[in-house]
Design a protein around this motif. Structure first.
Motif, PDB file in Angstrom:
ATOM      1  N   ARG A   1      -6.496   5.550   1.229  1.00  0.00           N
ATOM      2  CA  ARG A   1      -6.746   6.333   0.019  1.00  0.00           C
ATOM      3  C   ARG A   1      -7.056   7.782   0.377  1.00  0.00           C
ATOM      4  N   THR A   2      -7.873   7.981   1.412  1.00  0.00           N
ATOM      5  CA  THR A   2      -8.250   9.322   1.839  1.00  0.00           C
ATOM      6  C   THR A   2      -7.047  10.081   2.410  1.00  0.00           C
ATOM      7  N   LEU A   3      -6.212   9.399   3.184  1.00  0.00           N
ATOM      8  CA  LEU A   3      -5.008  10.040   3.716  1.00  0.00           C
ATOM      9  C   LEU A   3      -4.082  10.492   2.588  1.00  0.00           C
ATOM     10  N   ASP A   4      -3.936   9.666   1.562  1.00  0.00           N
ATOM     11  CA  ASP A   4      -3.088  10.019   0.431  1.00  0.00           C
ATOM     12  C   ASP A   4      -3.660  11.224  -0.321  1.00  0.00           C
ATOM     13  N   LEU A   5      -4.964  11.224  -0.537  1.00  0.00           N
ATOM     14  CA  LEU A   5      -5.609  12.357  -1.207  1.00  0.00           C
ATOM     15  C   LEU A   5      -5.395  13.642  -0.405  1.00  0.00           C
ATOM     16  N   GLY A   6      -5.516  13.548   0.911  1.00  0.00           N
ATOM     17  CA  GLY A   6      -5.283  14.708   1.770  1.00  0.00           C
ATOM     18  C   GLY A   6      -3.861  15.225   1.659  1.00  0.00           C
ATOM     19  N   ALA A   7      -2.893  14.324   1.526  1.00  0.00           N
ATOM     20  CA  ALA A   7      -1.494  14.736   1.379  1.00  0.00           C
ATOM     21  C   ALA A   7      -1.280  15.495   0.073  1.00  0.00           C
ATOM     22  N   TRP A   8      -1.963  15.076  -0.992  1.00  0.00           N
ATOM     23  CA  TRP A   8      -1.879  15.830  -2.252  1.00  0.00           C
ATOM     24  C   TRP A   8      -2.560  17.187  -2.099  1.00  0.00           C
TER      25      TRP A   8
ATOM     26  N   CYS B   1       0.870  -1.177   0.000  1.00  0.00           N
ATOM     27  CA  CYS B   1       0.000   0.000   0.000  1.00  0.00           C
ATOM     28  C   CYS B   1       0.908   1.228   0.000  1.00  0.00           C
ATOM     29  N   PRO B   2       0.698   2.196  -0.893  1.00  0.00           N
ATOM     30  CA  PRO B   2       1.565   3.373  -0.942  1.00  0.00           C
ATOM     31  C   PRO B   2       1.515   4.221   0.329  1.00  0.00           C
ATOM     32  N   GLN B   3       0.468   4.076   1.107  1.00  0.00           N
ATOM     33  CA  GLN B   3       0.318   4.896   2.310  1.00  0.00           C
ATOM     34  C   GLN B   3       0.913   4.223   3.544  1.00  0.00           C
ATOM     35  N   CYS B   4       0.518   2.986   3.818  1.00  0.00           N
ATOM     36  CA  CYS B   4       0.941   2.338   5.067  1.00  0.00           C
ATOM     37  C   CYS B   4       1.952   1.206   4.866  1.00  0.00           C
ATOM     38  N   GLY B   5       2.109   0.742   3.630  1.00  0.00           N
ATOM     39  CA  GLY B   5       3.073  -0.311   3.351  1.00  0.00           C
ATOM     40  C   GLY B   5       2.544  -1.729   3.503  1.00  0.00           C
ATOM     41  N   LYS B   6       1.310  -1.877   3.944  1.00  0.00           N
ATOM     42  CA  LYS B   6       0.720  -3.217   4.093  1.00  0.00           C
ATOM     43  C   LYS B   6       0.733  -3.917   2.735  1.00  0.00           C
ATOM     44  N   ARG B   7       1.118  -5.184   2.730  1.00  0.00           N
ATOM     45  CA  ARG B   7       1.167  -5.940   1.482  1.00  0.00           C
ATOM     46  C   ARG B   7      -0.218  -6.477   1.151  1.00  0.00           C
ATOM     47  N   LEU B   8      -0.620  -6.341  -0.129  1.00  0.00           N
ATOM     48  CA  LEU B   8      -1.945  -6.797  -0.536  1.00  0.00           C
ATOM     49  C   LEU B   8      -1.898  -7.346  -1.943  1.00  0.00           C
ATOM     50  N   TYR B   9      -2.856  -8.206  -2.230  1.00  0.00           N
ATOM     51  CA  TYR B   9      -2.981  -8.744  -3.580  1.00  0.00           C
ATOM     52  C   TYR B   9      -3.596  -7.699  -4.490  1.00  0.00           C
ATOM     53  N   TRP B  10      -3.028  -7.543  -5.693  1.00  0.00           N
ATOM     54  CA  TRP B  10      -3.541  -6.596  -6.689  1.00  0.00           C
ATOM     55  C   TRP B  10      -4.635  -7.309  -7.477  1.00  0.00           C
ATOM     56  N   THR B  11      -5.865  -7.183  -6.983  1.00  0.00           N
ATOM     57  CA  THR B  11      -7.001  -7.828  -7.637  1.00  0.00           C
ATOM     58  C   THR B  11      -8.156  -6.846  -7.746  1.00  0.00           C
ATOM     59  N   SER B  12      -9.093  -7.174  -8.603  1.00  0.00           N
ATOM     60  CA  SER B  12     -10.281  -6.330  -8.755  1.00  0.00           C
ATOM     61  C   SER B  12     -11.206  -6.445  -7.550  1.00  0.00           C
ATOM     62  N   ASP B  13     -10.942  -7.386  -6.660  1.00  0.00           N
ATOM     63  CA  ASP B  13     -11.734  -7.518  -5.433  1.00  0.00           C
ATOM     64  C   ASP B  13     -11.484  -6.366  -4.465  1.00  0.00           C
ATOM     65  N   ASN B  14     -10.369  -5.669  -4.627  1.00  0.00           N
ATOM     66  CA  ASN B  14     -10.045  -4.555  -3.745  1.00  0.00           C
ATOM     67  C   ASN B  14     -10.446  -3.244  -4.424  1.00  0.00           C
TER      68      ASN B  14
ATOM     69  N   TRP C   1     -10.177  -0.320  -3.417  1.00  0.00           N
ATOM     70  CA  TRP C   1      -9.327   0.814  -3.035  1.00  0.00           C
ATOM     71  C   TRP C   1      -7.930   0.731  -3.640  1.00  0.00           C
ATOM     72  N   ARG C   2      -7.644  -0.315  -4.434  1.00  0.00           N
ATOM     73  CA  ARG C   2      -6.289  -0.485  -4.937  1.00  0.00           C
ATOM     74  C   ARG C   2      -5.813   0.755  -5.677  1.00  0.00           C
ATOM     75  N   PRO C   3      -4.596   1.176  -5.564  1.00  0.00           N
ATOM     76  CA  PRO C   3      -3.470   0.459  -4.991  1.00  0.00           C
ATOM     77  C   PRO C   3      -3.377   0.551  -3.467  1.00  0.00           C
ATOM     78  N   PHE C   4      -4.373   1.149  -2.834  1.00  0.00           N
ATOM     79  CA  PHE C   4      -4.362   1.268  -1.374  1.00  0.00           C
ATOM     80  C   PHE C   4      -5.044   0.063  -0.750  1.00  0.00           C
ATOM     81  N   CYS C   5      -4.778  -0.146   0.533  1.00  0.00           N
ATOM     82  CA  CYS C   5      -5.365  -1.302   1.205  1.00  0.00           C
ATOM     83  C   CYS C   5      -6.756  -0.987   1.740  1.00  0.00           C
ATOM     84  N   SER C   6      -7.091   0.294   1.874  1.00  0.00           N
ATOM     85  CA  SER C   6      -8.380   0.648   2.462  1.00  0.00           C
ATOM     86  C   SER C   6      -8.795   2.057   2.036  1.00  0.00           C
TER      87      SER C   6
END
Length: 72
Positions: free
Chosen positions: A36-43, A12-25, A27-32
């Protein structure tokens, strides 16, 4: 080999948690949604930036235009 072994695992670009890159997620590339919201806030607050030339202010732009008009 099962499908899971072929699925890329990415951090995950924000927290580093490892996750499978699938359409089931959704929020990808984020884990949650939270990451995703924290990253958007940083931008939004300009903590994340894309490297490049600094923008010209109006005075510098006017000076450049005057030099071009004079043929300098």
């Amino acid at each position: 080999m099962n499908d899971e072994s072929k699925t890329p695992v990415v951090p995950c670009p924000q927290c580093g948690k490892r996750l499978y890159w699938t359409s089931d997620n959704p929020w990808r590339p984020f884990c949650s949604k939270r990451c995703r919201t924290l990253d958007l806030g940083a931008w939004a607050d300009e903590s994340h930036r894309i490297a490049g030339e600094p923008a010209m202010d109006d005075a510098s732009l006017d000076e450049l235009m005057n030099r071009i008009e004079r043929g300098d």
